[in-house]
Design a protein around this motif. Structure first.
Motif, PDB file in Angstrom:
ATOM      1  N   SER A  94       0.744  -1.070  -0.065  1.00  0.00           N
ATOM      2  CA  SER A  94      -0.057  -0.082   0.008  1.00  0.00           C
ATOM      3  C   SER A  94       0.634   1.394  -0.034  1.00  0.00           C
ATOM      4  N   PRO A  95       0.348   2.455  -0.233  1.00  0.00           N
ATOM      5  CA  PRO A  95       1.123   3.548  -0.077  1.00  0.00           C
ATOM      6  C   PRO A  95       1.800   3.847   1.257  1.00  0.00           C
ATOM      7  N   LEU A  96       1.345   3.486   2.265  1.00  0.00           N
ATOM      8  CA  LEU A  96       1.719   3.364   3.585  1.00  0.00           C
ATOM      9  C   LEU A  96       2.937   2.595   3.718  1.00  0.00           C
ATOM     10  N   GLN A  97       2.562   1.413   3.279  1.00  0.00           N
ATOM     11  CA  GLN A  97       3.630   0.224   3.415  1.00  0.00           C
ATOM     12  C   GLN A  97       4.907   0.661   2.519  1.00  0.00           C
ATOM     13  N   ARG A  98       4.886   1.232   1.389  1.00  0.00           N
ATOM     14  CA  ARG A  98       5.646   1.727   0.534  1.00  0.00           C
ATOM     15  C   ARG A  98       6.696   2.763   1.370  1.00  0.00           C
ATOM     16  N   GLU A  99       5.956   3.692   1.998  1.00  0.00           N
ATOM     17  CA  GLU A  99       6.931   4.757   2.694  1.00  0.00           C
ATOM     18  C   GLU A  99       7.546   4.001   3.897  1.00  0.00           C
ATOM     19  N   ILE A 100       7.086   2.985   4.684  1.00  0.00           N
ATOM     20  CA  ILE A 100       7.754   2.222   5.576  1.00  0.00           C
ATOM     21  C   ILE A 100       8.951   1.703   4.988  1.00  0.00           C
ATOM     22  N   VAL A 101       8.883   0.957   3.669  1.00  0.00           N
ATOM     23  CA  VAL A 101      10.053   0.246   2.987  1.00  0.00           C
ATOM     24  C   VAL A 101      11.036   1.456   2.680  1.00  0.00           C
ATOM     25  N   ILE A 102      10.613   2.565   2.312  1.00  0.00           N
ATOM     26  CA  ILE A 102      11.736   3.686   1.897  1.00  0.00           C
ATOM     27  C   ILE A 102      12.306   4.011   3.188  1.00  0.00           C
ATOM     28  N   GLU A 103      11.653   4.220   4.047  1.00  0.00           N
ATOM     29  CA  GLU A 103      12.222   4.590   5.562  1.00  0.00           C
ATOM     30  C   GLU A 103      13.212   3.791   6.033  1.00  0.00           C
ATOM     31  N   ARG A 104      12.797   2.571   6.082  1.00  0.00           N
ATOM     32  CA  ARG A 104      13.724   1.246   6.382  1.00  0.00           C
ATOM     33  C   ARG A 104      14.992   1.335   5.484  1.00  0.00           C
ATOM     34  N   ALA A 105      14.726   1.530   4.268  1.00  0.00           N
ATOM     35  CA  ALA A 105      15.883   1.429   3.277  1.00  0.00           C
ATOM     36  C   ALA A 105      16.855   2.601   3.550  1.00  0.00           C
ATOM     37  N   LEU A 106      16.408   3.772   3.672  1.00  0.00           N
ATOM     38  CA  LEU A 106      17.172   4.983   3.988  1.00  0.00           C
ATOM     39  C   LEU A 106      17.913   4.797   5.281  1.00  0.00           C
ATOM     40  N   ALA A 107      17.468   3.871   6.186  1.00  0.00           N
ATOM     41  CA  ALA A 107      17.997   3.768   7.660  1.00  0.00           C
ATOM     42  C   ALA A 107      19.377   3.219   7.469  1.00  0.00           C
ATOM     43  N   LEU A 108      19.677   2.356   6.277  1.00  0.00           N
ATOM     44  CA  LEU A 108      20.832   1.626   6.135  1.00  0.00           C
ATOM     45  C   LEU A 108      21.964   2.459   5.819  1.00  0.00           C
ATOM     46  N   ASP A 109      22.954   2.136   6.006  1.00  0.00           N
ATOM     47  CA  ASP A 109      24.305   2.472   5.844  1.00  0.00           C
ATOM     48  C   ASP A 109      24.898   2.131   4.386  1.00  0.00           C
ATOM     49  N   GLU A 110      24.053   1.979   3.392  1.00  0.00           N
ATOM     50  CA  GLU A 110      24.318   1.470   2.066  1.00  0.00           C
ATOM     51  C   GLU A 110      23.694   2.375   1.001  1.00  0.00           C
ATOM     52  N   MET A 111      24.582   2.834  -0.008  1.00  0.00           N
ATOM     53  CA  MET A 111      23.929   3.698  -1.222  1.00  0.00           C
ATOM     54  C   MET A 111      24.549   3.353  -2.332  1.00  0.00           C
ATOM     55  N   PRO A 112      24.007   2.950  -3.330  1.00  0.00           N
ATOM     56  CA  PRO A 112      22.326   2.695  -3.300  1.00  0.00           C
ATOM     57  C   PRO A 112      22.037   1.186  -2.569  1.00  0.00           C
ATOM     58  N   VAL A 113      20.845   1.097  -2.259  1.00  0.00           N
ATOM     59  CA  VAL A 113      20.524  -0.311  -1.504  1.00  0.00           C
ATOM     60  C   VAL A 113      20.269  -1.295  -2.558  1.00  0.00           C
ATOM     61  N   SER A 114      20.899  -2.334  -2.374  1.00  0.00           N
ATOM     62  CA  SER A 114      20.953  -3.627  -3.236  1.00  0.00           C
ATOM     63  C   SER A 114      19.461  -3.907  -3.387  1.00  0.00           C
ATOM     64  N   LEU A 115      18.924  -4.490  -4.568  1.00  0.00           N
ATOM     65  CA  LEU A 115      17.753  -4.953  -4.457  1.00  0.00           C
ATOM     66  C   LEU A 115      17.460  -6.254  -3.654  1.00  0.00           C
ATOM     67  N   GLY A 116      18.504  -7.054  -3.514  1.00  0.00           N
ATOM     68  CA  GLY A 116      18.326  -8.343  -2.521  1.00  0.00           C
ATOM     69  C   GLY A 116      18.050  -7.613  -1.035  1.00  0.00           C
ATOM     70  N   LYS A 117      18.513  -6.590  -0.832  1.00  0.00           N
ATOM     71  CA  LYS A 117      18.187  -6.117   0.591  1.00  0.00           C
ATOM     72  C   LYS A 117      16.917  -5.453   0.697  1.00  0.00           C
ATOM     73  N   LEU A 118      16.709  -4.832  -0.439  1.00  0.00           N
ATOM     74  CA  LEU A 118      15.361  -4.142  -0.552  1.00  0.00           C
ATOM     75  C   LEU A 118      14.070  -5.216  -0.168  1.00  0.00           C
ATOM     76  N   LYS A 119      14.324  -6.531  -1.014  1.00  0.00           N
ATOM     77  CA  LYS A 119      13.526  -7.522  -0.980  1.00  0.00           C
ATOM     78  C   LYS A 119      13.323  -7.961   0.469  1.00  0.00           C
ATOM     79  N   VAL A 120      14.426  -8.160   1.143  1.00  0.00           N
ATOM     80  CA  VAL A 120      14.370  -8.410   2.559  1.00  0.00           C
ATOM     81  C   VAL A 120      13.416  -7.361   3.379  1.00  0.00           C
ATOM     82  N   ILE A 121      13.774  -6.447   2.950  1.00  0.00           N
ATOM     83  CA  ILE A 121      13.101  -5.172   3.830  1.00  0.00           C
ATOM     84  C   ILE A 121      11.507  -5.346   3.621  1.00  0.00           C
ATOM     85  N   VAL A 122      11.043  -5.692   2.434  1.00  0.00           N
ATOM     86  CA  VAL A 122       9.699  -5.714   2.009  1.00  0.00           C
ATOM     87  C   VAL A 122       9.201  -7.276   2.853  1.00  0.00           C
ATOM     88  N   LEU A 123      10.056  -8.169   2.771  1.00  0.00           N
ATOM     89  CA  LEU A 123       9.637  -9.501   3.438  1.00  0.00           C
ATOM     90  C   LEU A 123       9.405  -9.192   4.792  1.00  0.00           C
TER      91      LEU A 123
END
Length: 154
Positions: A94-123
């Motif tokens: 949902s749009p709210l879940q999207r914002e949570i995913v973005i916030e949690r990805a931005l909390a990482l010390d990695e730029m850019p966030v790898s697709l594998g790590k983004l998938k784990v965040i979503v899961l």
């Protein structure tokens, strides 16, 4: 940290099945995870749970388009942004879940966030909310990044 998160996802069917943080840290240490990894994962997961709880209280839905500021584009990268948009258009997020995913990805010390790590965040977000993606989406979330070409936005 992500190895710990994946282990929790695979080991505990629901987040409420996890033991208390102190006992969980001992179990994770006994399995062989590093104390720093365990600590980072538990803090990250606690923050996710807190943010997800706050966001679930909001019932507003969004029909607008999400624009990413330059800092978000740099931190997430084109592949992650494309995947987030794909998940939202597929009604996995949902749009709210999207914002949570973005916030949690931005909390990482990695730029850019790898697709594998983004998938784990979503899961982990779906797991923390007691939701399970359908079988095809699950395969896409757990699929190997190396075998897939990045999604193109049209």
């Amino acid at each position: 940290m992500f190895d710990v998160l994946v282990y929790l996802y695979e080991t505990y069917y629901r987040p409420d099945a996890c033991p208390e943080p102190a006992a969980l840290a001992k179990k994770l240490s006994a399995v062989g995870f590093d104390d720093v990894e365990i600590s980072e994962a538990l803090v990250w997961l606690t923050d996710l749970t807190a943010i997800a709880g706050e966001e679930q209280a909001l019932t507003a839905s969004s029909t607008g388009t999400r624009f990413y500021v330059e800092e978000e584009q740099d931190a997430l990268g084109a592949a992650a942004i494309g995947f987030i948009q794909f998940l939202e258009s597929a009604k996995v997020l949902s749009p709210l879940q999207r914002e949570i995913v973005i916030e949690r990805a931005l909390a990482l010390d990695e730029m850019p966030v790898s697709l594998g790590k983004l998938k784990v965040i979503v899961l982990m977000l779906l797991w923390s909310q007691g939701k399970e993606p359908d079988a095809l989406m699950f395969d896409d979330l757990f699929g190997s990044d190396e075998d897939q070409a990045p999604r193109l936005l049209h």
